[in-house]
Design a protein around this motif. Structure first.
Motif, mmCIF file in Angstrom:
data_model
loop_
_atom_site.group_PDB
_atom_site.id
_atom_site.type_symbol
_atom_site.label_atom_id
_atom_site.label_comp_id
_atom_site.label_asym_id
_atom_site.label_seq_id
_atom_site.Cartn_x
_atom_site.Cartn_y
_atom_site.Cartn_z
ATOM 1 N N THR A 74 8.632 -8.905 9.880
ATOM 2 C CA THR A 74 6.893 -8.672 10.208
ATOM 3 C C THR A 74 6.812 -9.277 11.796
ATOM 4 O OG1 THR A 74 4.432 -9.180 9.486
ATOM 5 C CG2 THR A 74 5.923 -10.708 9.704
ATOM 6 N N THR A 90 9.901 -10.422 15.853
ATOM 7 C CA THR A 90 9.594 -10.016 14.206
ATOM 8 C C THR A 90 10.201 -10.889 13.744
ATOM 9 O OG1 THR A 90 12.311 -8.547 14.345
ATOM 10 C CG2 THR A 90 10.312 -7.305 14.342
ATOM 11 N N ASN A 110 1.532 -15.865 9.977
ATOM 12 C CA ASN A 110 2.131 -15.044 9.957
ATOM 13 C C ASN A 110 0.418 -14.123 9.492
ATOM 14 O OD1 ASN A 110 2.712 -12.377 8.440
ATOM 15 N ND2 ASN A 110 4.415 -13.432 8.783
ATOM 16 N N VAL A 112 -0.171 -11.016 8.524
ATOM 17 C CA VAL A 112 -0.229 -10.236 7.664
ATOM 18 C C VAL A 112 -0.631 -11.056 6.505
ATOM 19 C CG1 VAL A 112 1.312 -9.588 5.774
ATOM 20 C CG2 VAL A 112 1.568 -8.782 8.137
ATOM 21 N N ASN A 140 2.383 -5.351 5.559
ATOM 22 C CA ASN A 140 2.974 -5.616 7.052
ATOM 23 C C ASN A 140 3.288 -4.062 7.763
ATOM 24 O OD1 ASN A 140 5.019 -7.419 8.020
ATOM 25 N ND2 ASN A 140 6.980 -6.321 6.995
ATOM 26 N N ARG A 143 0.458 -3.700 9.572
ATOM 27 C CA ARG A 143 0.909 -4.582 10.887
ATOM 28 C C ARG A 143 1.199 -3.662 11.961
ATOM 29 N NH1 ARG A 143 -1.355 -8.094 14.534
ATOM 30 N NH2 ARG A 143 0.536 -9.776 15.450
#
Length: 256
Positions: A74, A90, A110, A112, A140, A143
Motif C-alpha cells: 500500500t 509502498t 497506514n 487505508v 487499498n 488509495r
C-alpha cells in the motif's frame, strides 16, 4: 501498539480484552514481546507477524495449518525529507486470518486502515472477516488511485514552471515523482498477481457467494486500471524529462 476492536451498532468500539471475532490491529510503536504474545494468544506463526514488517516484502499469501496470511502493498508518504527521495513509497499490510480474530499489522501508520478506524467505510464489520479483507483490498486500490492523481497534478504544475525556466529544482521534483511511480508500478503489479492467485485458489472461500465474487472481480479490474494509469503517467513523465534534457542541451550549445 496492540488494540482490539469490535462493531457495536454502527460504531467501532475499542475493547480492553480480545473477544471472539474481534479485529486486532497492530501498529507502531510495539515491541518484540508484544508480537510474541499476540502470536501465542491467537496461535499464529510469529513469522507471519514479522514478515509483515519487512519493507521489502512482496505481496503474497501463505497458509499454515488453518491460519492464512495475506500480504498486500500500500502507498504511504515517504517519511524521508531528502530532496531527491520519492514522494510516496509502498509498504506491506499483513492481514492474518486467525482462528478467533482477524489481525492486521503494519510497520507505519497506514491511511487505508485508518479509514476503518475512523468509521469512514460503509457496512464494515470486523466480525465478517471475508468481507473485511475485500474492503481492505478495495480501499487499498482507491488509495493508489488517489495518490496517482495527486502525483499527476503535481507533475502538471511542475511542467508549467518549466515552461518559463528550466531549473534544477523542478527537475529534481520530477525525479521524485518518477521514483514514486516506480514503487507504484512494482507494487500494483505484485498486488495484481496476488489477487489473481487468490481468485484461482479461492483463498477466501467465496466461489459460491456471488456478491463477494463480483466485488473481488471489481477490485481486480480497478487494480488493473491503477496499474495502467501508473504506466501511462510514468511514460509521460519519462518523455517530459527527455524533452527538457534536450532543451537544456540545445540551450548550452547555443550559448557555447
Amino acid at each position: 501498539m496492540v488494540r482490539y476492536y469490535a462493531k457495536v451498532g454502527d460504531r467501532l468500539r475499542e475493547l480492553e480484552q480480545p473477544e471472539h471475532g474481534c479485529w486486532v490491529n497492530i501498529s507502531p510503536p510495539f515491541s518484540q514481546e508484544e508480537l510474541e504474545e499476540v502470536a501465542q494468544t491467537f496461535e499464529v506463526p510469529l513469522d507471519f507477524l514479522t514478515d509483515s514488517l519487512d519493507m521489502d516484502e512482496r505481496s503474497r499469501f501463505e497458509v499454515e495449518d488453518e491460519v492464512r496470511l495475506v500480504l498486500v502493498n500500500t502507498p504511504v508518504l515517504n517519511p524521508s525529507d531528502e530532496e531527491n527521495d520519492a514522494i510516496y513509497i509502498t509498504v506491506p499490510i499483513g492481514i492474518i486470518f486467525a482462528l478467533d480474530a482477524l489481525i492486521t499489522i503494519t510497520s507505519v501508520e497506514n491511511p487505508v486502515l485508518q479509514r476503518f478506524l475512523d468509521n469512514k467505510v460503509k457496512n464494515f464489520n470486523p466480525a465478517e472477516e471475508t468481507m473485511f479483507i475485500l474492503q481492505i483490498l478495495e480501499h487499498n486500490v482507491y488509495r493508489f488511485l488517489t495518490c496517482l492523481k495527486k502525483l499527476d497534478l503535481k507533475r502538471n504544475l511542475i511542467e508549467q514552471e518549466l515552461y518559463h525556466a528550466s531549473r534544477n529544482r523542478e527537475l529534481k521534483q520530477l525525479l521524485s515523482i518518477e521514483k514514486s511511480l516506480v514503487y507504484f508500478l512494482n507494487s500494483l503489479s505484485a498486488n495484481d498477481l496476488l489477487k489473481m492467485k487468490m481468485k484461482r485458489t479461492d483463498l477466501l472461500n467465496i466461489r459460491e457467494d456471488e456478491e463477494k465474487t463480483d466485488l473481488f472481480e471489481d477490485i481486480i479490474i480497478d487494480n488493473g486500471q491503477a496499474l495502467e494509469m501508473a504506466n501511462v503517467y510514468n511514460n509521460i513523465l519519462s518523455g517530459t524529462m527527455d524533452t527538457y534534457a534536450s532543451i537544456i542541451s540545445n540551450n548550452m550549445n547555443v550559448t557555447i
